[in-house]
Design a protein around this motif. Sequence first.
Motif, PDB file in Angstrom:
ATOM      1  N   MET A 138       6.255  -1.844   7.943  1.00 50.24           N
ATOM      2  CA  MET A 138       5.015  -1.516   7.259  1.00 50.24           C
ATOM      3  C   MET A 138       4.340  -0.320   7.943  1.00 50.24           C
ATOM      4  N   GLY A 139       3.521   0.379   7.188  1.00 48.40           N
ATOM      5  CA  GLY A 139       2.834   1.542   7.735  1.00 48.40           C
ATOM      6  C   GLY A 139       2.006   1.220   8.953  1.00 48.40           C
ATOM      7  N   ASN A 140       1.364   0.034   8.964  1.00 46.23           N
ATOM      8  CA  ASN A 140       0.515  -0.323  10.093  1.00 46.23           C
ATOM      9  C   ASN A 140       1.303  -0.796  11.305  1.00 46.23           C
ATOM     10  N   GLN A 141       2.620  -0.812  11.217  1.00 47.65           N
ATOM     11  CA  GLN A 141       3.469  -1.153  12.357  1.00 47.65           C
ATOM     12  C   GLN A 141       4.012   0.082  13.066  1.00 47.65           C
ATOM     13  N   LEU A 142       3.632   1.252  12.603  1.00 49.20           N
ATOM     14  CA  LEU A 142       4.143   2.498  13.171  1.00 49.20           C
ATOM     15  C   LEU A 142       3.202   3.021  14.249  1.00 49.20           C
ATOM     16  N   SER A 143       3.766   3.783  15.169  1.00 46.38           N
ATOM     17  CA  SER A 143       2.948   4.493  16.145  1.00 46.38           C
ATOM     18  C   SER A 143       2.214   5.636  15.452  1.00 46.38           C
ATOM     19  N   GLY A 144       1.262   6.242  16.162  1.00 43.42           N
ATOM     20  CA  GLY A 144       0.537   7.366  15.583  1.00 43.42           C
ATOM     21  C   GLY A 144       1.450   8.521  15.219  1.00 43.42           C
ATOM     22  N   GLY A 145       2.421   8.797  16.086  1.00 46.59           N
ATOM     23  CA  GLY A 145       3.355   9.881  15.796  1.00 46.59           C
ATOM     24  C   GLY A 145       4.226   9.587  14.596  1.00 46.59           C
ATOM     25  N   GLU A 146       4.681   8.340  14.486  1.00 43.96           N
ATOM     26  CA  GLU A 146       5.493   7.952  13.333  1.00 43.96           C
ATOM     27  C   GLU A 146       4.672   8.008  12.047  1.00 43.96           C
ATOM     28  N   GLN A 147       3.409   7.628  12.140  1.00 45.34           N
ATOM     29  CA  GLN A 147       2.549   7.722  10.955  1.00 45.34           C
ATOM     30  C   GLN A 147       2.366   9.166  10.520  1.00 45.34           C
ATOM     31  N   GLN A 148       2.259  10.089  11.481  1.00 46.82           N
ATOM     32  CA  GLN A 148       2.127  11.495  11.106  1.00 46.82           C
ATOM     33  C   GLN A 148       3.407  12.016  10.473  1.00 46.82           C
ATOM     34  N   MET A 149       4.557  11.616  11.002  1.00 46.15           N
ATOM     35  CA  MET A 149       5.825  11.977  10.364  1.00 46.15           C
ATOM     36  C   MET A 149       5.870  11.453   8.936  1.00 46.15           C
ATOM     37  N   LEU A 150       5.410  10.222   8.756  1.00 46.56           N
ATOM     38  CA  LEU A 150       5.404   9.623   7.423  1.00 46.56           C
ATOM     39  C   LEU A 150       4.456  10.371   6.498  1.00 46.56           C
ATOM     40  N   ALA A 151       3.289  10.770   7.004  1.00 47.30           N
ATOM     41  CA  ALA A 151       2.338  11.514   6.180  1.00 47.30           C
ATOM     42  C   ALA A 151       2.918  12.853   5.741  1.00 47.30           C
ATOM     43  N   ILE A 152       3.659  13.511   6.641  1.00 46.43           N
ATOM     44  CA  ILE A 152       4.299  14.774   6.277  1.00 46.43           C
ATOM     45  C   ILE A 152       5.397  14.524   5.251  1.00 46.43           C
ATOM     46  N   GLY A 153       6.216  13.499   5.502  1.00 40.94           N
ATOM     47  CA  GLY A 153       7.277  13.169   4.551  1.00 40.94           C
ATOM     48  C   GLY A 153       6.742  12.824   3.184  1.00 40.94           C
ATOM     49  N   ARG A 154       5.650  12.077   3.160  1.00 42.21           N
ATOM     50  CA  ARG A 154       5.041  11.688   1.887  1.00 42.21           C
ATOM     51  C   ARG A 154       4.569  12.912   1.112  1.00 42.21           C
ATOM     52  N   ALA A 155       3.975  13.881   1.815  1.00 44.63           N
ATOM     53  CA  ALA A 155       3.542  15.107   1.140  1.00 44.63           C
ATOM     54  C   ALA A 155       4.737  15.897   0.622  1.00 44.63           C
ATOM     55  N   LEU A 156       5.799  15.969   1.410  1.00 43.82           N
ATOM     56  CA  LEU A 156       6.985  16.712   0.976  1.00 43.82           C
ATOM     57  C   LEU A 156       7.663  16.053  -0.218  1.00 43.82           C
ATOM     58  N   MET A 157       7.558  14.731  -0.336  1.00 46.86           N
ATOM     59  CA  MET A 157       8.186  14.033  -1.453  1.00 46.86           C
ATOM     60  C   MET A 157       7.547  14.390  -2.796  1.00 46.86           C
ATOM     61  N   THR A 158       6.384  15.029  -2.775  1.00 50.18           N
ATOM     62  CA  THR A 158       5.809  15.553  -4.022  1.00 50.18           C
ATOM     63  C   THR A 158       6.469  16.874  -4.409  1.00 50.18           C
ATOM     64  N   ASN A 159       7.375  17.381  -3.547  1.00 57.35           N
ATOM     65  CA  ASN A 159       8.012  18.684  -3.767  1.00 57.35           C
ATOM     66  C   ASN A 159       6.977  19.771  -4.041  1.00 57.35           C
ATOM     67  N   PRO A 160       6.069  19.977  -3.079  1.00 55.87           N
ATOM     68  CA  PRO A 160       4.980  20.928  -3.303  1.00 55.87           C
ATOM     69  C   PRO A 160       5.413  22.375  -3.146  1.00 55.87           C
ATOM     70  N   ARG A 161       4.610  23.248  -3.667  1.00 55.95           N
ATOM     71  CA  ARG A 161       4.792  24.680  -3.428  1.00 55.95           C
ATOM     72  C   ARG A 161       4.091  25.095  -2.147  1.00 55.95           C
ATOM     73  N   LEU A 162       3.071  24.332  -1.765  1.00 59.15           N
ATOM     74  CA  LEU A 162       2.301  24.615  -0.559  1.00 59.15           C
ATOM     75  C   LEU A 162       1.935  23.290   0.089  1.00 59.15           C
ATOM     76  N   VAL A 163       2.203  23.173   1.399  1.00 56.77           N
ATOM     77  CA  VAL A 163       1.819  21.991   2.168  1.00 56.77           C
ATOM     78  C   VAL A 163       0.610  22.345   3.019  1.00 56.77           C
ATOM     79  N   VAL A 164      -0.411  21.507   2.959  1.00 58.48           N
ATOM     80  CA  VAL A 164      -1.619  21.692   3.766  1.00 58.48           C
ATOM     81  C   VAL A 164      -1.689  20.556   4.773  1.00 58.48           C
ATOM     82  N   LEU A 165      -1.766  20.889   6.057  1.00 58.49           N
ATOM     83  CA  LEU A 165      -1.848  19.888   7.118  1.00 58.49           C
ATOM     84  C   LEU A 165      -3.189  20.011   7.820  1.00 58.49           C
TER      85      LEU A 165
END
Length: 241
Positions: A138-165
């Motif tokens: 589950m998301g709440n079982q991840l470390s802070g770094g893993e959650q940030q990786m997941l947040a980046i992956g989630r944004a990329l899964m929208t196949n964006p033209r521009l990623v904002v971090l």
Amino acid sequence: MLRVEGLEAAYGESRILFGVDLAVDAGEVVTLLGRNGMGKTTTVRSIFGMLRPRAGRVSVDGTDLTGAEPHRVALAGLGLVPEGRQIFPTLSVEENLRATARPGKWTLPRSATARPGKWTLPRIYGLFPRLEERRRNMGNQLSGGEQQMLAIGRALMTNPRLVVLDEATEGLAPLIRADIWACLERLKSEGEAILVIDKNVDALCRFADRHVVIEKGRVVWTGTTPEILATPEVKDRFLHV
């Protein structure tokens, strides 16, 4: 691609932005820099329709998206990695990623544009092997770094033209921070357009093309990476605490 012109914004009677200008072109990495409380997150919220600007214009490829609903901004091809990560805590890693998956079609109000979606689940796992290892957690079982990786992956899964971090590595351990920088360098090498907010200027200068410095809601300096490296007074005056 993205153009922000004369952006003004406020929370109630408290004005935060006073005519912010910035732009990100296809394949370009641009940073938005400044001390805490200077208006960086407010700029992001105004771009994504979470805060309606008082004045100015936000556009993607010439299409006006000023004050548009967040889903319309997403459909225009902008993906957000928000401050604080904001993953879904009671969904698994894989469910978080599938929740935002899109095949790579984005539509603008006056036109329709499509491209094959290159960001798939296997590609995200290739970018972040740790997520594949923990795909059933589950998301709440991840470390802070893993959650940030997941947040980046989630944004990329929208196949964006521009990623904002927004605050790309805030609060992360140095080794995890290095992993995030390596990820952004890889995205840059693959031609992704990125707008990134972070305090680690030296790390950003390894791959960013241009920098926009904001102070008290106003843009006070813009320039390329060679220019900011050659102008240490910019960091001393506007970025150091």
